[in-house]
Motif scaffolding. Sequence first.
Motif, mmCIF file in Angstrom:
data_model
loop_
_atom_site.group_PDB
_atom_site.id
_atom_site.type_symbol
_atom_site.label_atom_id
_atom_site.label_comp_id
_atom_site.label_asym_id
_atom_site.label_seq_id
_atom_site.Cartn_x
_atom_site.Cartn_y
_atom_site.Cartn_z
ATOM 1 N N LEU A 85 -4.580 1.485 8.428
ATOM 2 C CA LEU A 85 -5.486 1.013 7.321
ATOM 3 C C LEU A 85 -5.031 -0.421 8.452
ATOM 4 C CD1 LEU A 85 -7.047 0.020 5.537
ATOM 5 C CD2 LEU A 85 -5.613 -0.087 4.056
ATOM 6 N N ALA A 86 -3.416 -0.891 8.538
ATOM 7 C CA ALA A 86 -3.506 -1.783 9.236
ATOM 8 C C ALA A 86 -3.161 -1.934 11.028
ATOM 9 C CB ALA A 86 -1.426 -2.177 9.432
ATOM 10 N N PHE A 143 -0.363 0.235 -4.533
ATOM 11 C CA PHE A 143 -2.388 0.588 -4.523
ATOM 12 C C PHE A 143 -2.802 1.449 -3.595
ATOM 13 C CE2 PHE A 143 -1.351 -3.585 -6.133
ATOM 14 C CZ PHE A 143 -1.997 -3.879 -7.396
ATOM 15 N N THR A 144 -3.837 1.492 -3.781
ATOM 16 C CA THR A 144 -4.264 2.442 -2.691
ATOM 17 C C THR A 144 -4.744 2.444 -1.048
ATOM 18 O OG1 THR A 144 -6.255 2.657 -3.562
ATOM 19 C CG2 THR A 144 -5.386 4.468 -4.371
ATOM 20 N N PRO A 145 -4.928 2.847 -0.249
ATOM 21 C CA PRO A 145 -5.785 2.310 1.079
ATOM 22 C C PRO A 145 -6.111 1.291 1.031
ATOM 23 C CG PRO A 145 -4.476 4.496 1.316
ATOM 24 C CD PRO A 145 -4.289 3.865 0.165
ATOM 25 N N ALA A 146 -7.274 2.224 0.175
ATOM 26 C CA ALA A 146 -9.224 1.849 -1.009
ATOM 27 C C ALA A 146 -8.722 0.494 -1.300
ATOM 28 C CB ALA A 146 -10.075 2.327 -1.927
ATOM 29 N N CYS A 190 0.568 -1.663 -0.240
ATOM 30 C CA CYS A 190 0.472 -0.112 -0.338
ATOM 31 C C CYS A 190 0.978 1.171 -0.338
ATOM 32 C CB CYS A 190 -0.973 0.354 1.218
ATOM 33 S SG CYS A 190 -1.856 1.269 1.185
ATOM 34 N N ASP A 191 1.707 2.046 -1.308
ATOM 35 C CA ASP A 191 2.450 3.074 -1.317
ATOM 36 C C ASP A 191 1.193 3.816 -2.926
ATOM 37 O OD1 ASP A 191 4.037 5.005 -0.665
ATOM 38 O OD2 ASP A 191 5.384 3.537 0.430
ATOM 39 N N ARG A 192 2.782 4.687 -2.746
ATOM 40 C CA ARG A 192 1.480 5.110 -3.907
ATOM 41 C C ARG A 192 2.343 5.094 -5.055
ATOM 42 N NH1 ARG A 192 6.027 10.603 -2.577
ATOM 43 N NH2 ARG A 192 7.962 9.562 -3.176
ATOM 44 N N VAL A 193 3.170 4.290 -4.889
ATOM 45 C CA VAL A 193 3.784 2.927 -6.849
ATOM 46 C C VAL A 193 2.767 1.884 -6.907
ATOM 47 C CG1 VAL A 193 5.910 4.092 -6.695
ATOM 48 C CG2 VAL A 193 6.036 1.597 -5.336
#
Length: 396
Positions: free
Chosen positions: A244-245, A210-213, A205-208
């Motif tokens: 999120l985690a 997947f998004t949090p959603a 989950c990071d900008r390179v």
Amino acid sequence: VTVDLLVTGARFADGSEGSVAISGDRIVSVGADAVDAADAAEAAEVVDAGGRLVTPGLVDCHTHLVFGGDRAAEYEQRLAGASYEEIARAGGGIMSTVRRTRAAGEDELHDAAASRLAALASSGVATVEIKSGYGLDLDTELAMLRVARRLQTTTGVRVVTTFLGAHTVPEEWAGRADEYIDFVCSTVLPAVASEGLADAVDVFCDRVAFTPAQAERVLRAAASFGLPVKLHADQLSEFGATALAARHRALSADHLEHADEAAVAALAGAGTVAVLLPGAAYMLADSARPPVAALRAAGVPMAVATDANPGTSPLLSLPLAMHMACRLFGLTPLEALDGATVHAAAALGLGGEVGVLAAGAAADLVIWDAASPAELVYWLGRNLCHAIVRKGSVVS
Ligand code: DI6
Ligand code: FE
């Protein structure tokens, strides 16, 4: 009880001395009065540690050990100034390893990973987590996890597997990240679960990636199969992944170089382990640091792992990761040792089973050519394992 193996003359991490008695593949007692004289006299095998440091077998709770090829040429570009993200956006990075992994046969993947795992094991690792995530199609993700399971049989190291189908958007899904997540949740994960190939599920989950959603959809799908979750969280940017985690009561939130203080408090409340991966910060020459002081103050358990992977952390020594966790991230030697044992076990849901010297735990231990945790993290690039016991047997 019958004592099959008795390790005497041990010095423990807290400075106390004593012995460890083992029956079969279990520790039966530890400490100054580990066994009474009668049992000791009848022990089948006695190993004298000679005052050396004795610790649990190390637990490497975050690796990507199964993959095809390597990325030495990309590393050369990075040494010349190219950034990890530039290379990834140009189709290199994780995707270049995906191409090599898809092209490799299962035996080839196994043999390459077995040789890397042998190096890790010789550094004192008795339990290793291995992620998928370089297949990113149904067949190759399943193949990676089968290879990881097989490594436990072929190497004798305990292997815990994690499904990381959401590692990056593969090129054939370019521009369709949400549809790729649908595919991960409705096709790949159900197959992984029905074959029992994964012990947990992870998302980058990071900008390179997947998004949090998007990550949250995978976490929910994992929960529907009863699988615990973890996240690659806030490594390259603050992205809401650590929080999120915590919301999903993840076993662990890993990396955290850009996690903020509010997220740290959430981790504490959720009982989520923070997994620190200094090898990646080192290889990327990234100056961002996980919020160690805040984690410590909040009482969040901190694990230390290698993140062994071909792109950002080709690191095959957990003691070297411990060294880096102290030098780069500010852990104490004892924190680094706890991070590679008891807290790493918790990050895998194996608390009490591995990573501790206690009656009832697995009989995995290391006798070090060192007297203290400080000496263990002080030497650089020197293998200090004097003897390794796994599942109650001296293996080297
Ligand atoms: N974070 C990492 O550091 C690795 N994966 C991830 O999600 C990098 C993997 C790679 O570059 O191959
Ligand atoms: Fe990783």
